[in-house]
Design a protein around this motif. Structure first.
Motif, mmCIF file in Angstrom:
data_model
loop_
_atom_site.group_PDB
_atom_site.id
_atom_site.type_symbol
_atom_site.label_atom_id
_atom_site.label_comp_id
_atom_site.label_asym_id
_atom_site.label_seq_id
_atom_site.Cartn_x
_atom_site.Cartn_y
_atom_site.Cartn_z
ATOM 1 N N THR A 126 0.845 -1.192 0.000
ATOM 2 C CA THR A 126 0.000 0.000 0.000
ATOM 3 C C THR A 126 0.879 1.241 0.000
ATOM 4 O O THR A 126 1.776 1.368 0.841
ATOM 5 C CB THR A 126 -0.934 0.024 1.209
ATOM 6 O OG1 THR A 126 -1.748 -1.151 1.184
ATOM 7 C CG2 THR A 126 -1.827 1.255 1.186
ATOM 8 N N THR A 159 -7.933 0.634 -5.648
ATOM 9 C CA THR A 159 -8.500 1.345 -4.512
ATOM 10 C C THR A 159 -9.491 0.409 -3.831
ATOM 11 O O THR A 159 -9.656 -0.742 -4.236
ATOM 12 C CB THR A 159 -9.220 2.631 -4.963
ATOM 13 O OG1 THR A 159 -10.341 2.274 -5.793
ATOM 14 C CG2 THR A 159 -8.282 3.535 -5.755
ATOM 15 N N ALA A 164 -7.675 0.957 -10.382
ATOM 16 C CA ALA A 164 -7.324 2.349 -10.662
ATOM 17 C C ALA A 164 -6.365 2.471 -11.823
ATOM 18 O O ALA A 164 -6.405 3.443 -12.573
ATOM 19 C CB ALA A 164 -6.731 3.013 -9.422
ATOM 20 N N ALA A 257 -13.242 3.679 -9.173
ATOM 21 C CA ALA A 257 -12.257 4.461 -8.427
ATOM 22 C C ALA A 257 -12.577 5.951 -8.536
ATOM 23 O O ALA A 257 -12.867 6.453 -9.617
ATOM 24 C CB ALA A 257 -10.852 4.184 -8.958
ATOM 25 N N TRP A 259 -11.160 9.495 -8.415
ATOM 26 C CA TRP A 259 -9.868 10.173 -8.496
ATOM 27 C C TRP A 259 -9.789 11.355 -7.538
ATOM 28 O O TRP A 259 -8.708 11.710 -7.077
ATOM 29 C CB TRP A 259 -9.615 10.657 -9.927
ATOM 30 C CG TRP A 259 -10.114 9.718 -10.974
ATOM 31 C CD1 TRP A 259 -11.062 9.954 -11.908
ATOM 32 C CD2 TRP A 259 -9.711 8.349 -11.193
ATOM 33 N NE1 TRP A 259 -11.279 8.844 -12.677
ATOM 34 C CE2 TRP A 259 -10.473 7.839 -12.273
ATOM 35 C CE3 TRP A 259 -8.799 7.509 -10.569
ATOM 36 C CZ2 TRP A 259 -10.336 6.550 -12.733
ATOM 37 C CZ3 TRP A 259 -8.658 6.207 -11.038
ATOM 38 C CH2 TRP A 259 -9.420 5.746 -12.109
ATOM 39 N N MET A 262 -8.700 9.984 -3.998
ATOM 40 C CA MET A 262 -7.705 8.926 -4.012
ATOM 41 C C MET A 262 -6.509 9.338 -3.150
ATOM 42 O O MET A 262 -5.749 10.233 -3.518
ATOM 43 C CB MET A 262 -7.260 8.636 -5.449
ATOM 44 C CG MET A 262 -6.304 7.455 -5.561
ATOM 45 S SD MET A 262 -5.784 7.193 -7.266
ATOM 46 C CE MET A 262 -7.350 6.835 -8.047
ATOM 47 N N GLU A 263 -6.356 8.712 -1.997
ATOM 48 C CA GLU A 263 -5.256 9.009 -1.095
ATOM 49 C C GLU A 263 -4.260 7.858 -0.992
ATOM 50 O O GLU A 263 -3.071 8.096 -0.812
ATOM 51 C CB GLU A 263 -5.792 9.347 0.294
ATOM 52 C CG GLU A 263 -6.687 10.591 0.318
ATOM 53 C CD GLU A 263 -7.169 10.906 1.715
ATOM 54 O OE1 GLU A 263 -6.771 10.185 2.663
ATOM 55 O OE2 GLU A 263 -7.935 11.877 1.867
ATOM 56 N N TYR A 264 -4.748 6.630 -1.097
ATOM 57 C CA TYR A 264 -3.885 5.462 -0.993
ATOM 58 C C TYR A 264 -4.209 4.503 -2.143
ATOM 59 O O TYR A 264 -5.358 4.398 -2.574
ATOM 60 C CB TYR A 264 -4.079 4.748 0.342
ATOM 61 C CG TYR A 264 -3.601 5.553 1.531
ATOM 62 C CD1 TYR A 264 -2.282 5.484 1.962
ATOM 63 C CD2 TYR A 264 -4.478 6.394 2.219
ATOM 64 C CE1 TYR A 264 -1.853 6.225 3.053
ATOM 65 C CE2 TYR A 264 -4.041 7.141 3.306
ATOM 66 C CZ TYR A 264 -2.733 7.051 3.714
ATOM 67 O OH TYR A 264 -2.304 7.794 4.776
ATOM 68 N N LEU A 265 -3.193 3.802 -2.602
ATOM 69 C CA LEU A 265 -3.354 2.788 -3.637
ATOM 70 C C LEU A 265 -2.698 1.495 -3.165
ATOM 71 O O LEU A 265 -1.593 1.509 -2.599
ATOM 72 C CB LEU A 265 -2.719 3.234 -4.957
ATOM 73 C CG LEU A 265 -3.472 4.291 -5.772
ATOM 74 C CD1 LEU A 265 -2.668 4.701 -6.988
ATOM 75 C CD2 LEU A 265 -4.830 3.776 -6.204
ATOM 76 N N ARG A 266 -3.373 0.401 -3.410
ATOM 77 C CA ARG A 266 -2.814 -0.908 -3.088
ATOM 78 C C ARG A 266 -2.281 -1.528 -4.378
ATOM 79 O O ARG A 266 -3.048 -1.830 -5.299
ATOM 80 C CB ARG A 266 -3.893 -1.794 -2.464
ATOM 81 C CG ARG A 266 -3.357 -3.146 -2.006
ATOM 82 C CD ARG A 266 -4.427 -3.940 -1.286
ATOM 83 N NE ARG A 266 -5.563 -4.196 -2.162
ATOM 84 C CZ ARG A 266 -6.653 -4.851 -1.787
ATOM 85 N NH1 ARG A 266 -6.755 -5.263 -0.541
ATOM 86 N NH2 ARG A 266 -7.638 -5.046 -2.629
#
Length: 295
Positions: A126, A159, A164, A257, A259, A262-266
């Motif tokens: 993450t 997300t 995403a 998703a 945009w 969007m703060e975190y991406l796995r």
């Protein structure tokens, strides 16, 4: 008593008639005193406030108490409604949990019966979104995770709602994720309900296009789009979005998703480099296979 009332009647009448003028005159006199001696007026005002403050405090306590009781009553009503909704949702989730467990058991039994190859182990990292392109021709974001954290080019970025994009560039401590709305993004997908294949093509807008559908494809607004697994890029079944427009001017998809939030991406490694393997990687892999050396 009667003569006294006769004497005070003219005085009361005079006060009623000139009360407004007396008030204006008093206010004007206070203004003059305030201009002439501000310290005296300030002391008088402070004295009056100090004298009245205990009375106001005592009067405000019942009002504050009543307000607190009313607020707690409203909060209690809201909590009761939320509790009832949570109970219903909990019951529904328990039902689906039982269904999922039964399907999982059936799937395991069928897979064992068919001697089906197991799914590969997935790993994920993450990362926090630290910047975005912000340009008119590129749709990508920068995350604070790179090769030092196990991220590699081509891995899927998700997300909580769905797909995403994919990792397009990767450094030691950072990586750039190409979003599915970018003009360079092409993702093999299927319509979940009809299993008809297509390609989700980004065009730098918030609603990418669904192209290369069969002529007999049944397309309707509200249908879900998921990855098909073709091309070896993404595994099948990843949620992508839903169709929001279908007509003569093409099919548009709203990605799951968001945009704007969007703060975190796995970033998930499904072990599927597929067509994203570069020529250098392919060459190194062939040399390693021929010499028996590790990659």
């Amino acid at each position: 008593m009667r003569p006294l009332e006769d004497l005070t009647t003219p005085v009361r009448a005079w006060l009623h008639r000139f009360a407004f003028l007396l008030l204006v005159g008093g206010a004007f006199a206070l203004m003059l005193v305030g201009k002439a001696d501000g310290i005296l007026v300030e002391r008088a005002r402070t004295t009056v406030v100090d004298a009245v403050a205990p009375i106001l405090d005592a009067a405000s306590r019942p009002v504050a108490t009543v307000a607190d009781v009313l607020r707690e009553g409203r909060e209690l009503a809201v909590l009761r409604a939320q509790n009832a909704a949570l109970r219903k949702e909990n019951a529904r989730l328990k039902h689906w949990q039982l269904v999922a467990r039964r399907l999982e058991a059936e799937n395991a039994a069928l897979a064992q019966l068919l001697d089906m190859a197991p799914e590969p182990q997935t790993d994920y990292v993450t990362g926090r979104v630290i910047a975005d392109s912000g340009g008119a021709f590129v749709r990508s974001v920068l995350i604070n995770a790179g090769t030092n954290h196990g991220i590699a080019k081509g891995q899927a970025a998700l997300t909580g709602e769905g797909l995403a994009g994919r990792v397009a560039e990767v450094g030691r401590t950072s990586g750039r994720v190409l979003l599915i709305t970018d003009i360079n993004s092409r993702i093999p997908v299927v319509i979940e309900s009809t299993r008809q294949r297509g390609i989700l093509a980004g065009d730098n807008s918030d609603r990418p296009k669904l192209v290369y559908l069969p002529e007999e494809a049944e397309v309707a607004v509200g249908q879900r789009i998921v990855t098909s697994g073709h091309g070896g890029v993404f595994p099948p079944g990843l949620p992508v979005g839903e169709i929001v427009k279908a007509g003569e001017h093409g099919v548009r998809v709203r990605p799951f998703a968001d945009w704007n939030r969007m703060e975190y991406l796995r970033v998930v490694d499904y072990g599927m480099p597929g067509i994203l393997m570069t020529r250098e990687d392919d060459y190194s892999a062939r040399i390693a296979a021929a010499t028996g050396a590790p990659r």
